[in-house]
Scaffold this active site. Structure first.
Site, short mmCIF file in Angstrom:
data_model
loop_
_atom_site.label_atom_id
_atom_site.label_comp_id
_atom_site.label_asym_id
_atom_site.label_seq_id
_atom_site.Cartn_x
_atom_site.Cartn_y
_atom_site.Cartn_z
N ASP A 34 11.57 -28.54 7.23
CA ASP A 34 11.16 -27.39 6.61
C ASP A 34 10.52 -27.47 5.46
OD1 ASP A 34 11.51 -24.96 4.94
OD2 ASP A 34 13.63 -25.10 4.79
N GLU A 58 18.92 -29.15 5.89
CA GLU A 58 20.28 -28.32 5.17
C GLU A 58 21.62 -28.38 6.10
OE1 GLU A 58 20.00 -25.32 2.12
OE2 GLU A 58 18.47 -24.62 3.72
N ASN A 67 9.00 -25.38 3.33
CA ASN A 67 9.08 -24.42 2.48
C ASN A 67 7.99 -24.04 1.58
OD1 ASN A 67 11.89 -23.49 1.95
ND2 ASN A 67 12.64 -25.47 1.26
N TYR A 79 12.78 -32.23 4.52
CA TYR A 79 13.42 -31.00 3.98
C TYR A 79 12.69 -30.82 2.75
CZ TYR A 79 16.50 -27.47 1.96
OH TYR A 79 16.98 -26.19 1.09
N ASP A 139 19.22 -18.60 8.50
CA ASP A 139 18.00 -17.88 8.09
C ASP A 139 16.70 -18.26 8.79
OD1 ASP A 139 18.57 -19.93 6.35
OD2 ASP A 139 18.03 -18.70 4.61
#
Length: 263
Positions: free
Chosen positions: A154, A34, A156, A112, A254
């Site tokens: 990441d 990101e 997710n 990602y 975050d």
DNA sequence: ATGGCAGTTCCTAACTGA
């Protein structure tokens, strides 16, 4: 060798925090997700001045991945297209989510994974398709090359209930639904193991906390940033830890960094 | 139940994230 992964939620906003973190944590490789900026606008010099070589796959506003490495990477490529046929890849490479390169005898793959928005949505279907193609991509890498793999980023997805602060009733929650968990399990079946779980088995360790509801101060987190290793590398792994210090800073990402080390 | 916070751009509204 130390390899870190960190979803920074905009490299331009987080630039100073990443510089400071690298000064305190001089890892060999840092994989970012990101970055949210095109390659031409990426703030290169602060990181090059620290001695890193930068490899970037960027796009405007959304997504974007990068690898910083102390030694130059070899065989760098981005997206699925270099290994899979156009029909399989379809439009998936329009979103910049994959970058890979070789350092020493290890191929680093920085990912990602799509968020998926909500279970059953169009974006959720996109996430599942993306994971299916990821499996083909990684299987192709394994078939073609002798390198060990370190797949990080990441994801997710919280793979197990112990990866979530409160797993109850999360069956329809994005990042915890059974179908997406199974899709990730299917990727791992090609021969990958979670480095973090070699060293830490209990719950309560997370890499992402929602900006809302004071989630971090209450440790209401999710462990969705992972390192997956091929068997020989998994055996060599000597530590895998989450550094929550950056999450405590003003205007944090975050997510917080996760670092694996092998001998 | 809802929305809450943060970053971005076609920038003061709408989107995406997770």
């Amino acid at each position: 060798m130390k390899v870190a992964t960190w979803n920074v939620n905009s490299i331009r906003t987080r630039q100073d925090q990443v510089v400071e973190w690298l000064q305190n944590n001089p890892v060999d490789v840092l994989c970012l997700q990101e970055t949210k900026v095109m390659e031409v606008q990426f703030p290169r010099s602060p990181f090059e001045e620290l001695g890193y070589h930068l490899y970037i796959s960027g796009q405007k506003s959304y997504n974007g991945v990068a690898i910083f490495s102390r030694t130059p990477l070899e065989q760098v490529s981005t997206g699925f297209s270099p290994l899979l046929d156009a029909e399989t890849v379809g439009e998936l490479d329009e979103q910049k989510r994959v970058i890979t390169g070789i350092v020493g005898d290890v191929r680093i793959v920085n990912l990602y994974v799509p968020n998926g928005s909500a279970v059953g949505s169009e974006k959720y279907d996109y996430k599942l398709l993306w994971l299916k193609v990821l499996r083909e991509y990684l299987q192709t890498l394994l078939d073609k090359q002798p390198y060990e793999l370190c797949i990080c980023g990441d994801f997710n997805i919280a793979l197990e209930d112990r990866d979530i602060h409160n797993p109850k009733g999360k069956e329809k929650h994005i990042m915890a639904s059974p179908v997406e968990r199974q899709a990730l399990q299917s990727v791992l079946e090609i021969g990958l193991a979670d480095a973090f779980r070699k060293f830490t088995t209990e719950t309560g360790h997370y890499s992402w906390w929602d900006y809302r509801t004071n989630a971090f101060s209450r440790n209401m987190g999710w462990r969705i940033d992972h390192h997956y290793l091929t068997p020989k590398l998994y055996e060599q792994a000597s530590s895998c830890r989450i550094d929550i210090a950056p999450r405590k800073l003003p205007k944090p990402s975050d997510h917080t960094p996760v670092i694996v080390e092998w001998i």
